[in-house]
Design an enzyme around this catalytic site. Sequence first.
Site, short mmCIF file in Angstrom:
data_model
loop_
_atom_site.label_atom_id
_atom_site.label_comp_id
_atom_site.label_asym_id
_atom_site.label_seq_id
_atom_site.Cartn_x
_atom_site.Cartn_y
_atom_site.Cartn_z
N LYS A 1 19.45 19.91 5.48
CA LYS A 1 19.33 19.49 6.18
C LYS A 1 20.49 18.30 6.99
O LYS A 1 19.88 17.27 5.95
CB LYS A 1 18.00 18.72 6.57
CG LYS A 1 17.03 18.14 5.28
CD LYS A 1 15.62 18.13 5.72
CE LYS A 1 15.15 17.28 4.71
NZ LYS A 1 14.97 16.25 5.27
N TYR B 1 32.11 -12.81 11.92
CA TYR B 1 31.08 -13.34 12.67
C TYR B 1 30.60 -14.37 12.15
O TYR B 1 30.24 -14.20 10.64
CB TYR B 1 30.42 -12.35 13.30
CG TYR B 1 31.07 -11.02 14.19
CD1 TYR B 1 31.09 -11.65 15.33
CD2 TYR B 1 30.60 -10.05 13.75
CE1 TYR B 1 31.53 -11.18 16.28
CE2 TYR B 1 31.46 -9.07 14.61
CZ TYR B 1 32.32 -9.28 15.81
OH TYR B 1 32.18 -8.36 16.79
#
Length: 354
Positions: free
Chosen positions: A35, A263
């Site tokens: 999954k 940043y």
Amino acid sequence: MPYLEINSSHFFHNYHTILETISPNKPQKIAIVLKDNAYGHGILEIANLAKQANIQTAFVKNTQEALSIAPLFNTITILYPSQNAPDFKTALKTPNLYFCAPSLESLQNYPQHTSIELKIDSGMHRNGISKTDLNTAFDLIKKRNLHLKGIFTHNGFGDDVNSAFYTQNMEFLAIKQEALKLCQHYGILRPRFHSLSSSGAMRASQFDANLPQELQDDLYRVGIAFYGYLCSDFQNPPLKPIAALFANKISTLKLKKGSNIGYSGMGILEQDSIVSTYDIGYGDGFFRLRENMQLHSAEGFRILPRASMDCISILTDAPKVCIFNDVRSLAKAFDTIPYEILAHLHAYIPRIVV
């Protein structure tokens, strides 16, 4: 572009370790959980490795995943099927696909002759019908001409050292006993039973093997162990992580001590350094490094905060860098589990089997 390298020899090592630990004489009981894109490893790549290992049973998240690997397994169970999925009708017509039925309502919604696996709540209280509704479920299955292929639960305490794990095992044993009586009453063939995932199977396979044959689990749903990990502190089988994440260099700068990187200038150089950016960021599903985090690549190169959407800065000028070949250190740094780091990696990142 970043890429994930899948080590096939590690996969087969893990398979044999799992087999010898859990079910050495009955390899057909080992099922693989694929999954969420095989926990981020690539569903097609891992499914093909599982096929080479002669694994016959798989579990997936949705109809899209199931149809993509349908030719590779004898049976595939869809754990979270949606009738709104565009390929739902195609999946219904695919004979080796089974559909999870986690509620009485789901039994009423499936069309006649759908092959289902009935999920029972044995104490985790997440998905599944109550044991007290088992009779009602069988009545619906019979009236609606559904094909009962399996009855299962999920023991959610396999990683915990407490009595809850054993309590759930005993609860599912009682569920199996009741289900067998109902099968006889309604003229339904015995379905397959399963309840244990990686950690649980490592702990309880011997308990299960000592039960009478008709009460034994028919499958063990092994997920994270195939990929090289367990999340318990008390089990240490010699598993090997199968995935290594690589990123390629974009550019390089020679910077002075005290220079600010990225940043808000959160990456600050402690000495004159060579700094390069590499082509992976949180937009690719890699977790966002924050200020004050101390992370290193597999080679030991410092990864500087903050991470950007499409790139990260690392103290090296190597043409490519291995971001991880064992995700546990990253999981610890981000206060999470290996599942989350791995499953976040975007499906468009190439998976290369070596």
